[in-house]
Scaffold this motif. Structure first.
Motif, PDB file in Angstrom:
ATOM      1  N   MET A  43       0.840  -1.201   0.000  1.00 41.14           N
ATOM      2  CA  MET A  43       0.000   0.000   0.000  1.00 41.14           C
ATOM      3  C   MET A  43       0.873   1.249   0.000  1.00 41.14           C
ATOM      4  N   ARG A  44       1.918   1.247   0.840  1.00 48.60           N
ATOM      5  CA  ARG A  44       2.826   2.401   0.900  1.00 48.60           C
ATOM      6  C   ARG A  44       3.542   2.602  -0.425  1.00 48.60           C
ATOM      7  N   LYS A  45       4.015   1.509  -1.018  1.00 45.31           N
ATOM      8  CA  LYS A  45       4.700   1.608  -2.313  1.00 45.31           C
ATOM      9  C   LYS A  45       3.775   2.202  -3.365  1.00 45.31           C
ATOM     10  N   GLY A  46       2.521   1.789  -3.342  1.00 45.21           N
ATOM     11  CA  GLY A  46       1.555   2.300  -4.305  1.00 45.21           C
ATOM     12  C   GLY A  46       1.273   3.779  -4.134  1.00 45.21           C
ATOM     13  N   MET A  47       1.432   4.277  -2.935  1.00 42.02           N
ATOM     14  CA  MET A  47       1.139   5.681  -2.641  1.00 42.02           C
ATOM     15  C   MET A  47       2.348   6.594  -2.806  1.00 42.02           C
ATOM     16  N   GLU A  68       4.523   7.369  -5.249  1.00 39.20           N
ATOM     17  CA  GLU A  68       4.555   8.262  -6.416  1.00 39.20           C
ATOM     18  C   GLU A  68       3.596   9.433  -6.217  1.00 39.20           C
ATOM     19  N   TYR A  69       2.388   9.130  -5.773  1.00 35.66           N
ATOM     20  CA  TYR A  69       1.382  10.169  -5.523  1.00 35.66           C
ATOM     21  C   TYR A  69       1.880  11.162  -4.475  1.00 35.66           C
ATOM     22  N   CYS A  70       2.458  10.660  -3.393  1.00 36.56           N
ATOM     23  CA  CYS A  70       2.945  11.538  -2.326  1.00 36.56           C
ATOM     24  C   CYS A  70       4.072  12.440  -2.810  1.00 36.56           C
ATOM     25  N   ILE A  71       4.955  11.929  -3.636  1.00 37.91           N
ATOM     26  CA  ILE A  71       6.045  12.747  -4.182  1.00 37.91           C
ATOM     27  C   ILE A  71       5.474  13.864  -5.039  1.00 37.91           C
ATOM     28  N   LEU A  72       4.518  13.530  -5.894  1.00 40.61           N
ATOM     29  CA  LEU A  72       3.903  14.554  -6.733  1.00 40.61           C
ATOM     30  C   LEU A  72       3.184  15.600  -5.873  1.00 40.61           C
ATOM     31  N   LEU A  73       2.542  15.166  -4.805  1.00 41.37           N
ATOM     32  CA  LEU A  73       1.886  16.114  -3.895  1.00 41.37           C
ATOM     33  C   LEU A  73       2.899  17.088  -3.293  1.00 41.37           C
ATOM     34  N   MET A  79       5.957   8.529   6.455  1.00 37.96           N
ATOM     35  CA  MET A  79       6.206   7.579   5.374  1.00 37.96           C
ATOM     36  C   MET A  79       7.721   7.461   5.262  1.00 37.96           C
ATOM     37  N   ILE A  80       8.238   6.325   5.653  1.00 40.05           N
ATOM     38  CA  ILE A  80       9.678   6.116   5.670  1.00 40.05           C
ATOM     39  C   ILE A  80      10.142   5.679   4.279  1.00 40.05           C
ATOM     40  N   VAL A 128      13.844   5.493   1.797  1.00 44.56           N
ATOM     41  CA  VAL A 128      15.295   5.604   1.755  1.00 44.56           C
ATOM     42  C   VAL A 128      15.724   6.051   0.360  1.00 44.56           C
ATOM     43  N   GLU A 129      16.953   6.573   0.278  1.00 41.92           N
ATOM     44  CA  GLU A 129      17.462   7.070  -0.998  1.00 41.92           C
ATOM     45  C   GLU A 129      17.411   6.009  -2.092  1.00 41.92           C
ATOM     46  N   GLY A 130      17.695   4.760  -1.730  1.00 43.05           N
ATOM     47  CA  GLY A 130      17.704   3.670  -2.703  1.00 43.05           C
ATOM     48  C   GLY A 130      16.343   3.417  -3.332  1.00 43.05           C
ATOM     49  N   THR A 131      15.296   3.862  -2.677  1.00 46.78           N
ATOM     50  CA  THR A 131      13.943   3.761  -3.226  1.00 46.78           C
ATOM     51  C   THR A 131      13.573   5.030  -3.971  1.00 46.78           C
ATOM     52  N   LEU A 132      13.952   6.181  -3.407  1.00 50.51           N
ATOM     53  CA  LEU A 132      13.522   7.460  -3.964  1.00 50.51           C
ATOM     54  C   LEU A 132      14.171   7.784  -5.306  1.00 50.51           C
ATOM     55  N   TYR A 133      15.491   7.650  -5.409  1.00 48.67           N
ATOM     56  CA  TYR A 133      16.168   8.073  -6.629  1.00 48.67           C
ATOM     57  C   TYR A 133      15.699   7.331  -7.884  1.00 48.67           C
TER      58      TYR A 133
END
Length: 108
Positions: free
Chosen positions: A10-14, A16-21, A42-43, A45-50
């Protein structure tokens, strides 16, 4: 446990939306995005975000520019494109539909 996996998905699915927000408010440095997400509990890490930021840029939803920093090397600041704003609008509508459905089911 299956519940932990479901919550993680659920967090993974959200994400992208949270970043755009977050970027709707204006350009932001990746580390600042991580801090803002953590402040919202919402935790990430850089390895997920970049990789996600790179995919969103490749998809035309984000752009970036380098800005000089007083605290070290230049920083890459990400911003929404017009296409990113449109995608965010569509995700807002999708979120509202999901929230309505969950609310109906919770109160059923």
């Amino acid at each position: 446990m299956a519940i932990d996996n479901t919550k993680s998905q659920m967090r993974k699915g959200m994400l992208e939306y949270c970043i755009l927000l977050l970027l709707r408010k204006g350009p932001s440095y990746a580390n600042d995005i991580i801090v803002q997400l953590q402040n919202a509990e919402m935790i990430v890490v850089e390895g997920t975000l970049y990789p996600l930021l790179n995919r969103l840029k490749k998809d035309g939803l984000l752009t970036y520019e380098w800005q000089e920093s007083t605290q070290g090397p230049p920083r890459k600041y990400y911003a929404l494109t017009a296409e990113g704003m449109e995608a965010l609008s569509q995700l807002d509508a999708g979120w509202n539909e999901i929230a309505r459905t969950v609310s109906i089911l919770q109160n059923h």
